[in-house]
Write a protein that holds these residues in place. Sequence first.
Motif, PDB file in Angstrom:
ATOM      1  N   HIS A  49       0.829  -1.205   0.000  1.00  0.00           N
ATOM      2  CA  HIS A  49       0.000   0.000   0.000  1.00  0.00           C
ATOM      3  C   HIS A  49       0.867   1.261   0.000  1.00  0.00           C
ATOM      4  O   HIS A  49       0.673   2.180  -0.808  1.00  0.00           O
ATOM      5  N   GLY A 173      -5.542  -5.368  -4.097  1.00  0.00           N
ATOM      6  CA  GLY A 173      -6.476  -4.273  -3.870  1.00  0.00           C
ATOM      7  C   GLY A 173      -6.027  -3.367  -2.738  1.00  0.00           C
ATOM      8  O   GLY A 173      -6.108  -2.142  -2.830  1.00  0.00           O
ATOM      9  N   ASN A 176      -3.212  -1.401  -4.265  1.00  0.00           N
ATOM     10  CA  ASN A 176      -3.697  -0.434  -5.254  1.00  0.00           C
ATOM     11  C   ASN A 176      -4.341   0.779  -4.623  1.00  0.00           C
ATOM     12  O   ASN A 176      -4.256   1.899  -5.141  1.00  0.00           O
ATOM     13  N   ILE A 177      -5.004   0.575  -3.490  1.00  0.00           N
ATOM     14  CA  ILE A 177      -5.723   1.677  -2.852  1.00  0.00           C
ATOM     15  C   ILE A 177      -4.756   2.751  -2.346  1.00  0.00           C
ATOM     16  O   ILE A 177      -5.170   3.871  -2.047  1.00  0.00           O
ATOM     17  N   PRO A 286      -9.458   5.525  -8.521  1.00  0.00           N
ATOM     18  CA  PRO A 286      -8.538   4.547  -7.927  1.00  0.00           C
ATOM     19  C   PRO A 286      -9.080   3.899  -6.658  1.00  0.00           C
ATOM     20  O   PRO A 286      -8.825   2.717  -6.410  1.00  0.00           O
ATOM     21  N   SER A 290      -9.693  -0.086  -6.592  1.00  0.00           N
ATOM     22  CA  SER A 290      -8.963  -0.900  -5.618  1.00  0.00           C
ATOM     23  C   SER A 290      -9.905  -1.739  -4.772  1.00  0.00           C
ATOM     24  O   SER A 290      -9.650  -2.916  -4.510  1.00  0.00           O
ATOM     25  N   ARG A 293     -11.253  -4.904  -6.533  1.00  0.00           N
ATOM     26  CA  ARG A 293     -10.334  -5.948  -6.999  1.00  0.00           C
ATOM     27  C   ARG A 293     -10.573  -7.279  -6.281  1.00  0.00           C
ATOM     28  O   ARG A 293     -10.610  -8.325  -6.951  1.00  0.00           O
ATOM     29  N   GLY A 347     -10.420  -2.585 -11.922  1.00  0.00           N
ATOM     30  CA  GLY A 347     -10.236  -3.301 -10.662  1.00  0.00           C
ATOM     31  C   GLY A 347     -10.795  -4.710 -10.713  1.00  0.00           C
ATOM     32  O   GLY A 347     -10.141  -5.666 -10.269  1.00  0.00           O
ATOM     33  N   ASN A 350      -8.486  -6.767 -12.849  1.00  0.00           N
ATOM     34  CA  ASN A 350      -7.243  -7.093 -12.161  1.00  0.00           C
ATOM     35  C   ASN A 350      -7.405  -8.343 -11.314  1.00  0.00           C
ATOM     36  O   ASN A 350      -6.540  -9.226 -11.294  1.00  0.00           O
TER      37      ASN A 350
END
Length: 471
Positions: A49, A173, A176-177, A286, A290, A293, A347, A350
């Motif tokens: 993260h 996820g 990604n966040i 985003p 995220s 996902r 997401g 992914n």
Amino acid sequence: MTAPTTARGSTRGTGRWIEHWDPEDEEFWEREGRHVARRNLVLSVLSEHIGFSVWSMFSVLALFMGPEYGIDPAGKFFLVAVASLVGAALRVPYGFAVARFGGRNWTVVSAAMLLLPTVALLVVMEPGTSYTTFMVVAVLTGVGGANFASSMTNINGFYPLRLKGWALGMNAGGGNIGVAVVQLAGLLVIAVAGASHPRLLLAAYLPLIVVATVLGARYMDNLGPVRNDTGAAREAARDRHTWIMAFLYIGTFGSFIGYGFAFGLVLQNQFGRTPLQAASLTFIGPLLGSLVRPVGGRLADRLGGARVTLWNFAAMTVAAGLVVVASVRESLPLFIASFIVLFVLTGLGNGSTFKMIPGIFRAKALAAGLAEEAAAVHARRLSGASMALIGAVGGFGGVGINMALRQSFLSSGTATGAFAVFLGYYLVCAAVTRTVYLRRTAPAAVRAPGGEQTAAGAADEPETRPAYAEV
């Protein structure tokens, strides 16, 4: 530091090593595996993260870089493209570092390395700094994007196949966040202190990096069974499915990270939004991409990753078409709404594509005649190695997105041309998914890992069926 020698296995050297790990054994999984895997997952998410936040830092700092910095829109797009390029390239060695050094050990090293770009930005982030200096620091931020490959490779080894979609989705996820969180933090700084104080954002991340490093060193584990398996890397690189999935991952993750870096710049340069107005919108896509996902991974666990991926690319094509329409009509509400939908779909995709990877290698192993246990080991070896390559190629998609947008703005002053190209790419991805993984084939046509065909099951199931529908 020493480590227990019971539930977590034996120790090796100065790090914590688990020498026995069989998540496919349900008794072992319920007795001790689940708890160890979950602990490592949580700490992996934390490190990844922060890595994503550092990697995407320039997409936020660009909002602070007003006319006094002397950098035009094309220059800003190039900065974020360089960060994306380096992060993608470093994913290959980072992914293989897990087998060489251990997942816990490399998490500690990679988390500590985030201090380098963060401190460098803290020093240079002011008007008057040369563009060359910013370019060098953009290169340094690439280490944040590389964390993804080592993190996913590491967590892939901890979970059984039936839970990989969820586990990999949660891991990715949660990482990604970090893109959305750093954008929200940037919005907070701009709203409270103004666009002239970017160092406040950077200073906030320094203690977080230290915390992630210390927690990783104290509580994570290395998996002995994945140690020094260089043969898996070579074998994965020779397998055509590694590169097919990399092509598809460009469409999902490449879009996610590319749009995450570029959204605010497009709002500023095409729709005339102020830094505060752009920052108040850029985090939404985003964030949602995220959060969903893991949903994409869970859907793939239940419905089959190939099916979910196909329908997802079809929906991405429609969403990209709406973005093109909004760009031509200069409709900000339609543009934002369509773009956010596109983020959500990246997401989902992914999650579903990464679920496909271990399933594909397991299906090939079973088709070659391997027993269930041997097929699971084979899939774990090759999927972990292939994820490093697939993650790297997907990251290069973010470079392509930003370079295409840069060229589109230089040529026409809008992003319309770039989004038309992205739409075409999604159509091709849908066709590839359908042709390779969901075409109707007889069991006799399934190929084994070495390339030979197997007739297993042909006599009992003469009807045709999707070859990889369940992966």
